[in-house]
Design an enzyme around this catalytic site. Structure first.
Site, PDB file in Angstrom:
ATOM      1  N   MET A 120     169.862  42.393 -10.893  1.00 31.63           N
ATOM      2  CA  MET A 120     168.526  42.572 -11.461  1.00 31.63           C
ATOM      3  C   MET A 120     168.386  42.123 -12.922  1.00 31.63           C
ATOM      4  O   MET A 120     167.440  42.523 -13.605  1.00 31.63           O
ATOM      5  CB  MET A 120     168.097  44.041 -11.319  1.00 31.63           C
ATOM      6  CG  MET A 120     167.965  44.496  -9.872  1.00 31.63           C
ATOM      7  SD  MET A 120     166.843  43.451  -8.898  1.00 31.63           S
ATOM      8  CE  MET A 120     165.267  44.030  -9.540  1.00 31.63           C
TER       9      MET A 120
ATOM     10  N   HIS B 216     166.425  35.270  -2.695  1.00 27.89           N
ATOM     11  CA  HIS B 216     165.169  35.874  -3.145  1.00 27.89           C
ATOM     12  C   HIS B 216     164.318  36.208  -1.919  1.00 27.89           C
ATOM     13  O   HIS B 216     164.219  35.393  -0.992  1.00 27.89           O
ATOM     14  CB  HIS B 216     164.423  34.887  -4.059  1.00 27.89           C
ATOM     15  CG  HIS B 216     163.138  35.445  -4.579  1.00 27.89           C
ATOM     16  ND1 HIS B 216     163.088  36.333  -5.643  1.00 27.89           N
ATOM     17  CD2 HIS B 216     161.861  35.288  -4.149  1.00 27.89           C
ATOM     18  CE1 HIS B 216     161.833  36.669  -5.857  1.00 27.89           C
ATOM     19  NE2 HIS B 216     161.064  36.047  -4.972  1.00 27.89           N
TER      20      HIS B 216
HETATM   21  C1  GRF Z   1     167.393  41.484  -1.586  1.00 24.35           C
HETATM   22  O1  GRF Z   1     166.142  41.683  -0.975  1.00 24.35           O
HETATM   23  C2  GRF Z   1     167.440  40.188  -2.339  1.00 24.35           C
HETATM   24  O2  GRF Z   1     166.623  39.202  -1.797  1.00 24.35           O
HETATM   25  C3  GRF Z   1     166.919  40.579  -3.696  1.00 24.35           C
HETATM   26  O3  GRF Z   1     167.416  41.881  -3.923  1.00 24.35           O
HETATM   27  C4  GRF Z   1     167.658  42.518  -2.678  1.00 24.35           C
HETATM   28  C5  GRF Z   1     169.086  42.983  -2.678  1.00 24.35           C
HETATM   29  O4  GRF Z   1     169.392  43.789  -1.578  1.00 24.35           O
HETATM   30  N1  GRF Z   1     167.340  39.598  -4.679  1.00 24.35           N
HETATM   31  P1  GRF Z   1     170.888  44.242  -1.309  1.00 24.35           P
HETATM   32  O5  GRF Z   1     171.377  44.970  -2.549  1.00 24.35           O
HETATM   33  O6  GRF Z   1     171.700  43.038  -0.999  1.00 24.35           O
HETATM   34  O7  GRF Z   1     170.788  45.176  -0.138  1.00 24.35           O
END
Ligand code: GRF
Length: 201
Positions: free
Chosen positions: A95, A114
């Site tokens: 993030m 994404h």
């Molecule tokens: C996913 O939806 C990805 O596309 C976005 O953040 C989310 C991460 O999910 N960048 P996770 O931690 O892999 O379950």
């Protein structure tokens, strides 16, 4: 036979995409090795999931900024990656916006997933943006990371329908199912192409 490419996975959340990648590796569908799983958040679930697979983990020092690391923090991250001979940086729910010097150190070797059909719905909670826009389908995109957020060269995309009864939660869950198929396949495609016609900085 040459050694499998060495990956670091960076994430801030629940790590379901990391699990999909590691399971694809264990199933022999993705020729790579996850050498290190790194989070900016010490209590991120991705770290415990990595530990459950027996993989080494690392937590980044706290940043004074919410959306990015400090330049010193980003330099320390580059050091950590270099120390572990990392070849590819794979973002999976990380993030923070990636900045210099990481961008430069791994130019063309940082990949992200994404939850939309880019270039539509960049930024946070992309599934909710799609729902609010009233479109009939959305999806997910695997792309190279550059200095512009969610705007690097697209590697692969998968479509996901939006159903009339969808809530943000049901839609995101359906997108995640697609992500878990797309990410290992897209990464395998990039890693197997040693000529790297992709993502040249
Ligand atoms: C996913 O939806 C990805 O596309 C976005 O953040 C989310 C991460 O999910 N960048 P996770 O931690 O892999 O379950």
């Amino acid at each position: 036979m040459s050694a499998s490419p060495r990956l670091a996975v960076l994430g801030s959340g629940k790590g379901s995409n990391f699990v999909a990648l590691q399971e694809a590796i264990l199933a022999g569908k993705l020729d790579a090795q996850i050498v290190l799983v790194i989070s900016d958040l010490p209590d991120a679930v991705i770290l415990s999931k990595a530990a459950a697979f027996g993989l080494p983990t690392a937590t980044l020092p706290p940043s004074p900024f919410r959306t990015k690391l400090s330049p010193e923090g980003e330099s320390a991250l580059v050091e950590l990656l270099r120390k572990n001979d990392i070849e590819w940086v794979v973002l999976a729910g990380y993030m923070r916006v990636v900045k210099e010097p990481l961008l430069n150190a791994f130019a063309g070797r940082i990949i992200n997933i994404h939850p939309s059909l880019l270039p539509a719905f960049k930024g946070l909670r992309a599934w909710e943006q799609a729902l609010l826009a009233g479109v009939k389908e959305t999806g997910c995109t695997v792309h190279f990371v550059n200095q512009d957020v969610d705007a690097g060269e697209i590697i692969a995309q998968q479509r996901v329908p939006i159903l009339p009864q969808d809530t943000p939660e049901t839609l995101h869950a359906r997108i995640q199912v697609a992500e878990h198929e797309l990410y290992p396949d897209a990464l395998a495609k990039v890693l197997s192409d040693r000529r790297r016609p992709w993502g040249n900085p």
